[in-house]
Every structure is written in structure tokens, then in C-alpha cells.
Design an enzyme around this catalytic site. Sequence first.
Site, PDB file in Angstrom:
ATOM      1  N   GLU A  10      43.576   2.397 -36.945  1.00  0.00           N
ATOM      2  CA  GLU A  10      44.275   1.426 -38.187  1.00  0.00           C
ATOM      3  C   GLU A  10      45.066  -0.091 -38.212  1.00  0.00           C
ATOM      4  O   GLU A  10      46.237  -0.555 -38.436  1.00  0.00           O
ATOM      5  CB  GLU A  10      45.043   1.722 -39.223  1.00  0.00           C
ATOM      6  N   GLU A  61      40.979  10.988 -39.008  1.00  0.00           N
ATOM      7  CA  GLU A  61      41.838  10.718 -39.734  1.00  0.00           C
ATOM      8  C   GLU A  61      41.254  11.275 -41.224  1.00  0.00           C
ATOM      9  O   GLU A  61      40.994  10.707 -41.478  1.00  0.00           O
ATOM     10  CB  GLU A  61      42.985  10.452 -40.134  1.00  0.00           C
TER      11      GLU A  61
HETATM   12  C1  GBH Z   1      47.746   7.344 -41.071  1.00  0.00           C
HETATM   13  O1  GBH Z   1      47.702   6.155 -41.528  1.00  0.00           O
HETATM   14  C2  GBH Z   1      47.878   6.763 -39.528  1.00  0.00           C
HETATM   15  O2  GBH Z   1      47.556   6.383 -38.427  1.00  0.00           O
HETATM   16  C3  GBH Z   1      48.863   8.247 -38.552  1.00  0.00           C
HETATM   17  O3  GBH Z   1      49.569   7.955 -38.014  1.00  0.00           O
HETATM   18  C4  GBH Z   1      50.018   8.504 -40.229  1.00  0.00           C
HETATM   19  O4  GBH Z   1      50.737   9.842 -39.933  1.00  0.00           O
HETATM   20  C5  GBH Z   1      48.709   9.218 -41.045  1.00  0.00           C
HETATM   21  O5  GBH Z   1      47.950   8.462 -41.571  1.00  0.00           O
HETATM   22  C6  GBH Z   1      50.137   9.355 -42.383  1.00  0.00           C
HETATM   23  O6  GBH Z   1      50.251   8.864 -43.077  1.00  0.00           O
HETATM   24  O7  GBH Z   1      55.080   4.361 -47.861  1.00  0.00           O
HETATM   25  O8  GBH Z   1      54.021   3.028 -49.910  1.00  0.00           O
HETATM   26  O9  GBH Z   1      54.683   1.614 -47.699  1.00  0.00           O
HETATM   27  C7  GBH Z   1      47.892   6.574 -43.465  1.00  0.00           C
HETATM   28  C8  GBH Z   1      47.866   4.220 -43.494  1.00  0.00           C
HETATM   29  C9  GBH Z   1      49.911   3.201 -44.073  1.00  0.00           C
HETATM   30  C10 GBH Z   1      49.546   5.058 -45.928  1.00  0.00           C
HETATM   31  C11 GBH Z   1      50.811   3.631 -44.510  1.00  0.00           C
HETATM   32  C12 GBH Z   1      50.840   4.776 -45.460  1.00  0.00           C
HETATM   33  C13 GBH Z   1      52.926   3.426 -45.516  1.00  0.00           C
HETATM   34  C14 GBH Z   1      52.443   3.224 -47.413  1.00  0.00           C
HETATM   35  N1  GBH Z   1      49.020   4.559 -44.032  1.00  0.00           N
HETATM   36  N2  GBH Z   1      50.819   3.263 -45.430  1.00  0.00           N
HETATM   37  S1  GBH Z   1      54.172   3.314 -48.446  1.00  0.00           S
END
Ligand code: GBH
Length: 454
Positions: free
Chosen positions: A172, A360
Site C-alpha cells: 500500500e 488483503e
Molecule cells: C491495510 O490498510 C493495511 O495494509 C493493513 O496493515 C491494515 O491492518 C489493514 O488494511 C486494516 O486497516 O482512520 O479514517 O484515517 C487498509 C487501508 C489505510 C484504511 C489507512 C484505513 C485510515 C483511515 N487503510 N486508513 S482513517
Amino acid sequence: APAISTDPRRHFPQGFLWGSATASYQVEGAVKEGGRGPSIWDTFSHTPGKVANGDTGDVADDYYHRYKEDIALMKDIGLKTCRFSVSWSRIFPTGTGQPNQQGVDFYNRMCDSLLEAGIQPFCTLYHWDLPQTLQDKGGWENKDVAKAFADYAGYTANKLNDRVKHFMTMNEMRSFVEIGYKDGRHAPGLRLDAKRVAQLNHYVVLAHGLSVQAIRAQTKPGTKVGIADNATATAPVIETPEHIEAARKAYREENAMFLTVLMEGRYTDHYLKRLGADAPHFTPEEMKTISAPMDFVGLNVYQPEYVRADGSDKGYTVVPSPASYPHMLSPWLHVGPEGLYWSPRLCAELWNVKEIYITENGASSADVLAPDGQVYDTDRTMFLRNYLTQLQRAVAEGVPVKGYFLWSLLDNFEWADGYDKRFGITYVDFKTQKRTPKLSAKFYKQVIKENRVV
Ligand code: GBH
């Protein structure tokens, strides 16, 4: 036009690779053991106010010590494969220089256990835990870090190659570029302006390309190299030809600075026009490196972005989610199963990709231990069933998806959300480290056993 899935029992092809995924900092713990150096996530999680409840990855799932027990859980579920990530600072404690043999030994021991259990390891080289020493030198803003990454990736792939045949360079790119360096909510917690973010973004995709070349140069023929990208999964708001065409255009544009530039070796005109004076500096040679051919594309799919045709020159408009739109425990995780159909389909169609993995997919849920000691995560089970139905539709229509990695095997350190948001199909009591497979683990076990959506 692709054939419609007519199998009412929703089968997957023979040999479909069912797996689970984890990442080093989210599960390993043992942050000061085995010669490991500090990463930006150690620094960030120990900075007050950055992570929910002041949680850190110091212990996490203690996977560093308990991997054998966890591999036994994987085996019991029937997993064919397992995606893990290597902590860069276990291999090179300060990012470059002298490698640390204890780090290599740990991952080789772990892969040996996987192979003994009949589980194929898939290795991610970078899942966000940059060695702190390299951040002190500017992190991904420093072009030398791109070269350091390629050196680390090539070295590590070489050392694990007797056991590992599939490598993913990065997890990512968009997440760590935008959340880490633009919004400041993930490590290293910076809020750079648009121009600096665009240049850093360019060094990140360059680092990916350099590492593809380095891994190829240092591994045996037959080794496969790809990425785990969270390409924005654009889904047509209605499945009519005009909206499908809009989704196809949107897939290319919304991913212009990540997957699209990797596949096409150039930034789209719309992207460069949008950035104007903030556009990155780049050379034709760099663009060639960035688009070094990959053997497969890994897609992390959680929630789609719905788009519609709008008759404009760009060709699409993103439809905002209404306030009432349903989501899982994490507010960002809108429920949209058709993302798991459209993302691989559009990726395959746009760039003629022949091998795709869902690297994922999964959901957070407010899990509780019931009085009988079980965890009835019916919402996660529902989520997985709906999403897998859409994946089966893609596969039945000939979209070349070869495997699926469920995020995640275990509840773990969910970045800025700490231990609050559980994504596991196995419940972890973080006081005792006791593992309890949830209802969703039983569901997944049955899916794997019957090789179809049950
Ligand atoms: C993935 O991110 C990651 O690769 C993994 O490590 C993680 O544990 C998993 O998914 C579940 O989250 O809180 O509104 O600011 C997924 C993409 C990027 C989605 C960060 C959530 C934060 C949104 N993620 N994002 S917010």
C-alpha cells in the site's frame, strides 16, 4: 463479453490459493530482540497522543516467539499460503551497512515451519516499518533511501529464496505516502506540502522499480515478483456499459501516481495537469525503472469507490457515500462487496495482467468472548461471504485471480487504532496472548475445504 458465473454452488478453480496475511510490526513484538534496530513505528507509537490508548507494537501478538503455535492455527484452518512481511530493521538494523544474520535466521525458521505445515510463504519486503536511521536522513524524501530499499530487498530475497518463491516489494504505497507524510496520522507523522509529497511519491514508485530489478538479479529463475497495492477499487454505480466505462477510466486516473505509473511507465496527463507546478521531477530512465515488468499484481481490497459516467472530458465522477452508508467497526470501511469483483477485473482489462492475487481483504468487528468462550463474529462472516461471492463471480468470468489472502489471521496492532479495532479471524486476548478462533475462522475453514463460498 465475459461469461456469467452460472455455478450456483460458487466454486473456485482447483488449486486456488487460500491464505491469510499479517505484517511484521503488527504481529511480531520482540522489538528489542534478535539484533533488531528501531523503526519509525517504534518512534511513532511511543510518542504520546499518536496511537489510541497509547498502544505500541512492543509485544503485539508476540508472533516472534509464538509463530509455531500460530502456524498450527493456519494449518488447522487449512490455509495453503501465508503472506507475512519482513521487518527491514531486523535485517539491516540501521537500514544499510552490515546485515544482521539473526534477522535472516528468524524469517528462515518461520518459513521452514510454514513449509513443514504445507503452507507456501508469500513475502512482503516493506509493510511501513522504515528503519528510524533512514527517516533521520529524510526517509522517502531522500532518493538514496530508494537505493537502500533495493539493496535490502535484493539481499533479503536472496537469503529467503530457498524457501520463498513470491515476493511483494511494498504494501500500500498510497497509505504510507499519504497517511504518513501528508496527513501525519501514521509514522513518521509528517504533514508535507503537495509538492514535497509528489516528489516523495515519485521516489517511492522508483524504489519499487529498483527493488523489482534487484530481486530479479539476486533470485533464481522462476521466482515471482509483484506488489501489494491498495489500488482504489472503482465500481460502476450501475452496471451499464457507460458506467462501466467510467469505472475503467476512473481506475486509471485515481491510481495515476501508483499502480498506473507502475504499469504504464508514465504519469497520466490529468495527474500532471492537476499537480501543475507541484508535479515531480523525473527522467525517462527513472520512468523505465518504475515500470519494470512484474510477474503478478497483488490488490488489497476493502471498500470500493462508486463512480458514474458524467459526459466530461475526464469521463467520470466519484459518487460520495451518503451519511447512512453502512460500514464495519472502522468508520472508513464501507461495505461494498463488488470492489472484490471490479478491482481485479479492471486491473486485468486495463493492463492485460495475467496473474492477480487479492493480497488483503477483511473487516474489523466489535468482537466479544461469549459466555461459552466462543466469538460469534456474524458481521465479519457476513462481510466475507458477500465479498467472496463477488470474487467468485470474477474468477468464474475468467479474471485471473489465483489466490486470496484474508486480513487477518490474528487480531493485531491496527496502526493508529492500536488494539481497538480487531481484524482477526482469531481472537487474541492481549493480556494472556490466548488465541480463540472466531466463527469467521470456522466459516473460512469450510470455504477452503469445499473450495467454494459456503
Ligand atoms: C491495510 O490498510 C493495511 O495494509 C493493513 O496493515 C491494515 O491492518 C489493514 O488494511 C486494516 O486497516 O482512520 O479514517 O484515517 C487498509 C487501508 C489505510 C484504511 C489507512 C484505513 C485510515 C483511515 N487503510 N486508513 S482513517
